[in-house]
Design an enzyme around this catalytic site. Sequence first.
Site, PDB file in Angstrom:
ATOM      1  N   ASP A 106       0.865  -1.188   0.000  1.00  0.00           N
ATOM      2  CA  ASP A 106       0.000   0.000   0.000  1.00  0.00           C
ATOM      3  C   ASP A 106       0.900   1.237   0.000  1.00  0.00           C
ATOM      4  O   ASP A 106       1.443   1.600  -1.036  1.00  0.00           O
ATOM      5  CB  ASP A 106      -0.901  -0.102   1.244  1.00  0.00           C
ATOM      6  CG  ASP A 106      -1.991   0.942   1.313  1.00  0.00           C
ATOM      7  OD1 ASP A 106      -2.297   1.563   0.292  1.00  0.00           O
ATOM      8  OD2 ASP A 106      -2.558   1.148   2.405  1.00  0.00           O
ATOM      9  N   THR A 107       1.109   1.877   1.158  1.00  0.00           N
ATOM     10  CA  THR A 107       2.031   3.019   1.174  1.00  0.00           C
ATOM     11  C   THR A 107       3.465   2.564   0.899  1.00  0.00           C
ATOM     12  O   THR A 107       4.300   3.357   0.476  1.00  0.00           O
ATOM     13  CB  THR A 107       2.028   3.741   2.545  1.00  0.00           C
ATOM     14  OG1 THR A 107       2.553   2.852   3.537  1.00  0.00           O
ATOM     15  CG2 THR A 107       0.636   4.199   2.932  1.00  0.00           C
ATOM     16  N   GLY A 108       3.742   1.309   1.192  1.00  0.00           N
ATOM     17  CA  GLY A 108       5.083   0.764   0.998  1.00  0.00           C
ATOM     18  C   GLY A 108       5.903   0.704   2.271  1.00  0.00           C
ATOM     19  O   GLY A 108       6.994   0.142   2.299  1.00  0.00           O
ATOM     20  N   THR A 110       5.473  -0.902   5.170  1.00  0.00           N
ATOM     21  CA  THR A 110       5.672  -2.227   5.783  1.00  0.00           C
ATOM     22  C   THR A 110       6.763  -3.001   5.054  1.00  0.00           C
ATOM     23  O   THR A 110       7.685  -3.541   5.676  1.00  0.00           O
ATOM     24  CB  THR A 110       4.349  -3.028   5.756  1.00  0.00           C
ATOM     25  OG1 THR A 110       3.337  -2.269   6.410  1.00  0.00           O
ATOM     26  CG2 THR A 110       4.503  -4.372   6.433  1.00  0.00           C
ATOM     27  N   LYS A 134      -1.494  -1.988  -4.348  1.00  0.00           N
ATOM     28  CA  LYS A 134      -2.244  -0.731  -4.499  1.00  0.00           C
ATOM     29  C   LYS A 134      -1.254   0.316  -4.995  1.00  0.00           C
ATOM     30  O   LYS A 134      -0.793   1.176  -4.232  1.00  0.00           O
ATOM     31  CB  LYS A 134      -2.828  -0.305  -3.150  1.00  0.00           C
ATOM     32  CG  LYS A 134      -3.946  -1.194  -2.650  1.00  0.00           C
ATOM     33  CD  LYS A 134      -4.553  -0.568  -1.396  1.00  0.00           C
ATOM     34  CE  LYS A 134      -5.652  -1.429  -0.842  1.00  0.00           C
ATOM     35  NZ  LYS A 134      -6.152  -0.918   0.449  1.00  0.00           N
ATOM     36  N   ASP A 162      -8.092  -8.967   6.967  1.00  0.00           N
ATOM     37  CA  ASP A 162      -9.201  -8.693   7.893  1.00  0.00           C
ATOM     38  C   ASP A 162      -9.712  -7.263   7.865  1.00  0.00           C
ATOM     39  O   ASP A 162      -9.085  -6.361   7.296  1.00  0.00           O
ATOM     40  CB  ASP A 162      -8.745  -8.983   9.329  1.00  0.00           C
ATOM     41  CG  ASP A 162      -7.845  -7.869   9.878  1.00  0.00           C
ATOM     42  OD1 ASP A 162      -6.932  -7.440   9.151  1.00  0.00           O
ATOM     43  OD2 ASP A 162      -8.077  -7.411  11.012  1.00  0.00           O
ATOM     44  N   ARG A 168     -11.146 -12.916   7.770  1.00  0.00           N
ATOM     45  CA  ARG A 168      -9.931 -13.599   7.302  1.00  0.00           C
ATOM     46  C   ARG A 168     -10.237 -14.949   6.669  1.00  0.00           C
ATOM     47  O   ARG A 168      -9.485 -15.435   5.838  1.00  0.00           O
ATOM     48  CB  ARG A 168      -8.957 -13.824   8.471  1.00  0.00           C
ATOM     49  CG  ARG A 168      -8.336 -12.558   9.022  1.00  0.00           C
ATOM     50  CD  ARG A 168      -7.144 -12.908   9.901  1.00  0.00           C
ATOM     51  NE  ARG A 168      -6.782 -11.842  10.815  1.00  0.00           N
ATOM     52  CZ  ARG A 168      -5.975 -10.822  10.512  1.00  0.00           C
ATOM     53  NH1 ARG A 168      -5.458 -10.725   9.310  1.00  0.00           N
ATOM     54  NH2 ARG A 168      -5.689  -9.885  11.399  1.00  0.00           N
TER      55      ARG A 168
HETATM   56  P1  5GP Z   1       1.713  -0.291   3.818  1.00  0.00           P
HETATM   57  O1  5GP Z   1       2.725  -0.335   4.903  1.00  0.00           O
HETATM   58  O2  5GP Z   1       2.249  -0.645   2.460  1.00  0.00           O
HETATM   59  O3  5GP Z   1       0.957   1.002   3.809  1.00  0.00           O
HETATM   60  O4  5GP Z   1       0.592  -1.301   4.223  1.00  0.00           O
HETATM   61  C1  5GP Z   1       0.664  -2.631   3.964  1.00  0.00           C
HETATM   62  C2  5GP Z   1      -0.165  -3.348   4.992  1.00  0.00           C
HETATM   63  O5  5GP Z   1      -1.358  -2.624   5.263  1.00  0.00           O
HETATM   64  C3  5GP Z   1      -0.627  -4.688   4.454  1.00  0.00           C
HETATM   65  O6  5GP Z   1       0.271  -5.698   4.834  1.00  0.00           O
HETATM   66  C4  5GP Z   1      -1.955  -4.862   5.124  1.00  0.00           C
HETATM   67  O7  5GP Z   1      -1.759  -5.483   6.358  1.00  0.00           O
HETATM   68  C5  5GP Z   1      -2.471  -3.472   5.357  1.00  0.00           C
HETATM   69  N1  5GP Z   1      -3.443  -3.097   4.317  1.00  0.00           N
HETATM   70  C6  5GP Z   1      -3.263  -2.313   3.233  1.00  0.00           C
HETATM   71  N2  5GP Z   1      -4.389  -2.210   2.510  1.00  0.00           N
HETATM   72  C7  5GP Z   1      -5.314  -2.950   3.165  1.00  0.00           C
HETATM   73  C8  5GP Z   1      -6.692  -3.283   2.897  1.00  0.00           C
HETATM   74  O8  5GP Z   1      -7.308  -2.883   1.903  1.00  0.00           O
HETATM   75  N3  5GP Z   1      -7.297  -4.093   3.800  1.00  0.00           N
HETATM   76  C9  5GP Z   1      -6.662  -4.572   4.909  1.00  0.00           C
HETATM   77  N4  5GP Z   1      -7.352  -5.317   5.746  1.00  0.00           N
HETATM   78  N5  5GP Z   1      -5.377  -4.300   5.174  1.00  0.00           N
HETATM   79  C10 5GP Z   1      -4.714  -3.500   4.311  1.00  0.00           C
END
Ligand code: 5GP
Length: 179
Positions: A106-108, A110, A134, A162, A168
Amino acid sequence: MKNEMPDIDVVFDAETIAERIETLAAEIAEKLPENLLVIVVLKGSFVFAADLLRALDRVGMRPTVDFITLSSYGLRTESSGNVELTRDISENVKGRCVMIVDDILDTGRTLAFAKDLMTARGAQAVHSCVLLDKYEKREVSIKADYVGFPIDDFFVVGYGIDMAHLFRSLPFIGVVRKK
Ligand code: 5GP
Ligand code: MG
């Protein structure tokens, strides 16, 4: 009595996911070594990882597996911006070829956190595989090496993913319909 379930629209059904995972495993097997260390980012990717690992076995890979728990969402549907390490791996990654598996990029933040951590610990190479990308939402410049499906920015559930601990166990990926 069961709680009333909200309506969920299917985005990727079980068969579509299963087919994509077979091709993904073949792509991975072409490039990465047989003795790969797969690091599964919990909790969201446990179902994806279970299916991907068995698909990797079918294409002849013999990976070892470890788990890390990273959290940035809590009970909300928006990332908090901070990645928290709540459970670490137990394997030594020094000199290993690692592939991090996550449900959604998503944002990257993680994936960047996990990759930086494994690199700092001396992994020889750190690859990544996510089920959903995303791509519009990136705040940190990072790409996954292997992507199941690119998706637009909507909040998805199911197939391990979830919403406040629910959904889940759904066999498909869907989006909760707003009423
Ligand atoms: P990032 O650190 O890239 O913003 O977020 C990644 C993490 O956010 C993913 O591993 C997931 O756990 C959570 N995440 C991102 N989008 C979604 C979504 O649409 N639904 C859920 N349940 N978790 C999301
Ligand atoms: Mg996650």
